[in-house]
Design a protein around this motif. Structure first.
Motif, PDB file in Angstrom:
ATOM      1  N   GLY A   6       0.807  -1.202   0.000  1.00 49.22           N
ATOM      2  CA  GLY A   6       0.000   0.000   0.000  1.00 49.22           C
ATOM      3  C   GLY A   6       0.846   1.260   0.000  1.00 49.22           C
ATOM      4  O   GLY A   6       2.055   1.225  -0.219  1.00 49.22           O
ATOM      5  N   ARG A   7       0.180   2.367   0.251  1.00 43.74           N
ATOM      6  CA  ARG A   7       0.833   3.691   0.272  1.00 43.74           C
ATOM      7  C   ARG A   7       0.265   4.470   1.447  1.00 43.74           C
ATOM      8  O   ARG A   7      -0.938   4.462   1.695  1.00 43.74           O
ATOM      9  N   PHE A   8       1.136   5.139   2.184  1.00 44.01           N
ATOM     10  CA  PHE A   8       0.680   5.912   3.326  1.00 44.01           C
ATOM     11  C   PHE A   8       0.012   7.209   2.864  1.00 44.01           C
ATOM     12  O   PHE A   8       0.472   7.865   1.928  1.00 44.01           O
ATOM     13  N   ILE A   9      -1.077   7.547   3.525  1.00 47.35           N
ATOM     14  CA  ILE A   9      -1.836   8.750   3.191  1.00 47.35           C
ATOM     15  C   ILE A   9      -1.150   9.953   3.848  1.00 47.35           C
ATOM     16  O   ILE A   9      -1.142  10.080   5.076  1.00 47.35           O
ATOM     17  N   ARG A  10      -0.612  10.823   3.029  1.00 46.82           N
ATOM     18  CA  ARG A  10       0.134  11.964   3.545  1.00 46.82           C
ATOM     19  C   ARG A  10      -0.669  13.255   3.344  1.00 46.82           C
ATOM     20  O   ARG A  10      -0.149  14.244   2.830  1.00 46.82           O
ATOM     21  N   GLN A  11      -1.930  13.260   3.753  1.00 42.57           N
ATOM     22  CA  GLN A  11      -2.799  14.400   3.495  1.00 42.57           C
ATOM     23  C   GLN A  11      -2.928  15.378   4.657  1.00 42.57           C
ATOM     24  O   GLN A  11      -3.371  16.504   4.459  1.00 42.57           O
ATOM     25  N   LEU A  12      -2.572  14.949   5.854  1.00 44.47           N
ATOM     26  CA  LEU A  12      -2.690  15.866   6.985  1.00 44.47           C
ATOM     27  C   LEU A  12      -1.732  17.044   6.815  1.00 44.47           C
ATOM     28  O   LEU A  12      -0.561  16.853   6.467  1.00 44.47           O
ATOM     29  N   PRO A  13      -2.193  18.268   7.033  1.00 43.14           N
ATOM     30  CA  PRO A  13      -1.301  19.428   6.912  1.00 43.14           C
ATOM     31  C   PRO A  13      -0.095  19.291   7.835  1.00 43.14           C
ATOM     32  O   PRO A  13      -0.222  18.893   8.994  1.00 43.14           O
ATOM     33  N   GLY A  14       1.065  19.592   7.291  1.00 39.67           N
ATOM     34  CA  GLY A  14       2.288  19.575   8.085  1.00 39.67           C
ATOM     35  C   GLY A  14       2.850  18.201   8.371  1.00 39.67           C
ATOM     36  O   GLY A  14       3.748  18.063   9.215  1.00 39.67           O
TER      37      GLY A  14
END
Length: 375
Positions: A105-113
């Motif tokens: 899979g791929r980690f979700i890097r959507q959180l700001p900062g």
């Protein structure tokens, strides 16, 4: 000669290849991956403590590939054509009779900062960086947490974060530095680790209490700042932030006609067949599978799915119907550097063992056994 193509050289991909040969399938097996080595990430938990060196966890696959007669293509998948019969890569196109997608899979890097946090399971280099930062700190606050994919709650990897939490605590105590540090565990889940079972959650939370680890649970994570975790209704000032976001599918899936779940993963059935696409299979973290709500995203489960894929391909190649369902099973030793807690769960049992030194050594023995297969 028939062609079976595997995308990925991680746990699911390697197990699928090995199992295909165990079934005496005399076909060309092609493995597509950007690297010709296995990175054994489960043991990266020990890098900061110096129990493992990064290079030891990188296992060249040349012997494995030769032994199992696998043609290796060093490339990255970028898409599919013709219902999965053609794999498009950054080095050309490859045809197949069966396709196994085992990319992880791929980690979700959507959180700001989120760039202000280290994501431990992104790779071995992160474990090294974590060790460097810990060594440089003389005191302060360390924040450790995880979250899931909001559209697919099972797409998470929380177990390693409990391990990093307890290992860091044990390491600082061993070094005599623990009194100068505050360690804080955070998660939006009110009962983090629920997949392990209620007894396990109780045990983990009690272990945190016994070690003086503060908790901030049941609060949504709003954003990260350079030295701060901002929660819904509170903040954690932190000198080091370790965070494991939820998982989704690889980005290249968007360039295909593969059926995707709401969480962005490949929809499959209990035989690991991709919905609506004959002879296209998925195993491991890239897939969204039917099963109990506690079914984990972990290497052991990926291996079990790969075993089912190989058995079903063998059945088709011998003119039979595929009937092998993968087995939902969770096996986890939550390591604490000098001890560990064993958790086992299947459709009938949920066993949680007491914290024991034995389990730490069992985890190390399993690592040695598993890697011997590839070395």
């Amino acid at each position: 000669m028939r062609n079976i193509t595997i995308i990925g050289s991680g746990f699911a991909g390697l197990t699928a290849a090995r199992e295909l040969r165990k079934h005496n399938i005399d076909a060309t097996i092609i493995m597509i991956s950007p690297r010709r080595e296995l990175h054994f990430l489960p043991s990266s938990i020990w890098i900061p403590a110096g129990l493992r060196q990064a290079e030891r966890l990188k296992v060249p696959l040349d012997n494995f590939l030769t032994k199992h007669r696998i043609d290796f293509v060093e490339a990255s998948a970028t898409g599919l054509k013709d219902g999965g019969r053609i794999v498009v890569t950054d080095r050309g196109e490859l045809g197949n009779d069966h396709l196994i997608i085992a990319t992880g899979g791929r980690f979700i890097r959507q959180l700001p900062g989120i760039e202000h946090a280290l994501i431990p399971c992104e790779g071995i280099k992160v474990g090294e960086e974590m060790g460097r930062r810990l060594d440089a700190l003389k005191g302060g606050t360390i924040a450790v947490g995880f979250a899931t994919n909001p559209n697919e709650p099972g797409a998470m990897r929380g177990g390693p974060m409990f391990e990093f939490l307890f290992i860091i605590d044990a390491l600082l105590r061993r070094q005599g530095k623990r009194p100068g540090f505050e360690i804080v565990f955070f998660s939006p889940a009110p009962r983090p680790g629920a997949r392990l079972g209620e007894r396990a959650v109780d045990g983990l939370l009690q272990e945190m209490k016994n070690r003086g680890i503060a908790t901030r649970i049941g609060r949504n994570i709003m954003r990260f700042e350079e030295r701060k975790v901002v929660l819904d209704g509170g903040e954690i000032d932190a000198d080091l932030i370790l965070f494991m976001p939820g998982l989704t599918g690889p980005a290249w899936l968007e360039n295909t006609d593969l059926p995707l779940s709401t969480g962005g993963m490949i929809k499959a059935d209990e035989l690991c067949r991709v919905e609506g696409l004959p002879n296209v299979w998925v195993a491991g973290d890239a897939g969204s599978f039917p099963g109990p709500d506690w079914m984990p995203k972990q290497a052991h489960q990926a291996d079990l799915q790969a075993i089912a894929v190989a058995a079903n391909i063998a059945a088709i190649e011998s003119g039979q119907q595929p009937i092998t369902r993968f087995k939902p099973e969770l096996v986890c030793i939550v390591d604490m550097l000098d001890s560990g807690m064993l958790v086992f769960r299947n459709q009938r049992f949920n066993f949680v063992g007491p914290k024991m030194k034995l389990f730490h050594w069992l985890k190390r023995l399993f690592e040695r056994h598993y890697l011997t297969t590839f070395r």
